[in-house]
Write a protein that holds these residues in place. Sequence first.
Motif, mmCIF file in Angstrom:
data_model
loop_
_atom_site.group_PDB
_atom_site.id
_atom_site.type_symbol
_atom_site.label_atom_id
_atom_site.label_comp_id
_atom_site.label_asym_id
_atom_site.label_seq_id
_atom_site.Cartn_x
_atom_site.Cartn_y
_atom_site.Cartn_z
ATOM 1 N N UNK A 51 0.872 -1.293 0.025
ATOM 2 C CA UNK A 51 0.129 -0.066 0.021
ATOM 3 C C UNK A 51 0.757 1.343 0.051
ATOM 4 N N UNK A 52 1.912 1.251 0.756
ATOM 5 C CA UNK A 52 2.801 2.380 1.023
ATOM 6 C C UNK A 52 3.507 2.502 -0.605
ATOM 7 N N UNK A 69 11.660 3.074 -6.074
ATOM 8 C CA UNK A 69 11.762 1.922 -4.963
ATOM 9 C C UNK A 69 12.932 0.816 -5.067
ATOM 10 N N UNK A 70 13.620 0.768 -3.942
ATOM 11 C CA UNK A 70 14.653 -0.206 -3.714
ATOM 12 C C UNK A 70 14.573 -1.124 -2.561
ATOM 13 N N UNK A 71 14.662 -2.464 -2.899
ATOM 14 C CA UNK A 71 14.318 -3.295 -2.132
ATOM 15 C C UNK A 71 15.708 -3.966 -1.643
ATOM 16 N N UNK A 89 5.839 -1.409 -7.677
ATOM 17 C CA UNK A 89 4.954 -2.052 -6.771
ATOM 18 C C UNK A 89 4.290 -3.410 -7.170
ATOM 19 N N UNK A 90 3.934 -3.391 -8.512
ATOM 20 C CA UNK A 90 3.686 -4.828 -8.997
ATOM 21 C C UNK A 90 4.788 -5.944 -8.697
ATOM 22 N N UNK A 91 6.067 -5.584 -8.965
ATOM 23 C CA UNK A 91 6.987 -6.483 -8.711
ATOM 24 C C UNK A 91 7.120 -6.966 -7.384
#
Length: 221
Positions: free
Chosen positions: A169-170, A180-182, A198-200
């Motif tokens: 959600x974030x 975004x970096x995971x 976000x989809x990945x």
Amino acid sequence: MALTVHPGAILPVCITIVGCGPGALDYVTPAAQAAIAEAEVLAGAARLLELFPAAAAERMVVGGDIPAALDHLSTLVGNRKVVVLVTGDPGVRSLAQPVIARFGRDRCNVIPGISSVQVAFARLGLDWTDARLISAHHHLPDMDFAALAAETKIAVLVGGASSLPWLLELARTLEATHALFLCQDLTLPREQVTCLTADQLAGWKLSPQSILLLVEKKLWT
Ligand SMILES: C[S@@+](CC[C@H](N)C(=O)[O-])C[C@H]1O[C@@H](n2cnc3c(N)ncnc32)[C@H](O)[C@@H]1O
């Protein structure tokens, strides 16, 4: 005005709290190594105790029941050198705060460590002085995600698979403005730092040791 110190009023240190870095031995500082080598009792998560197989100290595994661990620690402190191991830096969401609250600031010696947050930002080559740090490790904070759009850098300490819906959600709220970096298993051989959508993220198998960095796109491109 001169500061007067009354040595007699200072209680002896009873516990040393040591930051052990994000997981790899090369990220444990020499000061931490020295305190661990001198310990008579080493307390911490099993994963941290396993990092120091050569330490001769008695070992105490700290699990999820923190009050029980603190009660047990109080039976050990006194004449023995007790060292509490924490992940990363003691000042970033660690067992250090409950230990200090229980035994007193004057009686705890804190040895800083390299935080997983420092390593995550280092991997991207980013300054993190202005970063907003959010912990979703133990419980998921109730917050207005849209209000976070004003932040240039956000680091989320992720607590494994159960936090994924909250994290998604974030990520969906901010992905128009933020990259975004995971960052997973930092410093370990299986380390992975991935720029994703976000989809990945929705289909990702989250490691329990994960940080999600959200970086304003203007800064990144
Ligand atoms: C209880 S907090 C402790 C943070 C620690 N005091 C620090 O400074 O890194 C645990 C969280 O730290 C992050 N973490 C710890 N080690 C990590 C690693 N090797 N890679 C990525 N994240 C890590 C994860 O978000 C994990 O849920």
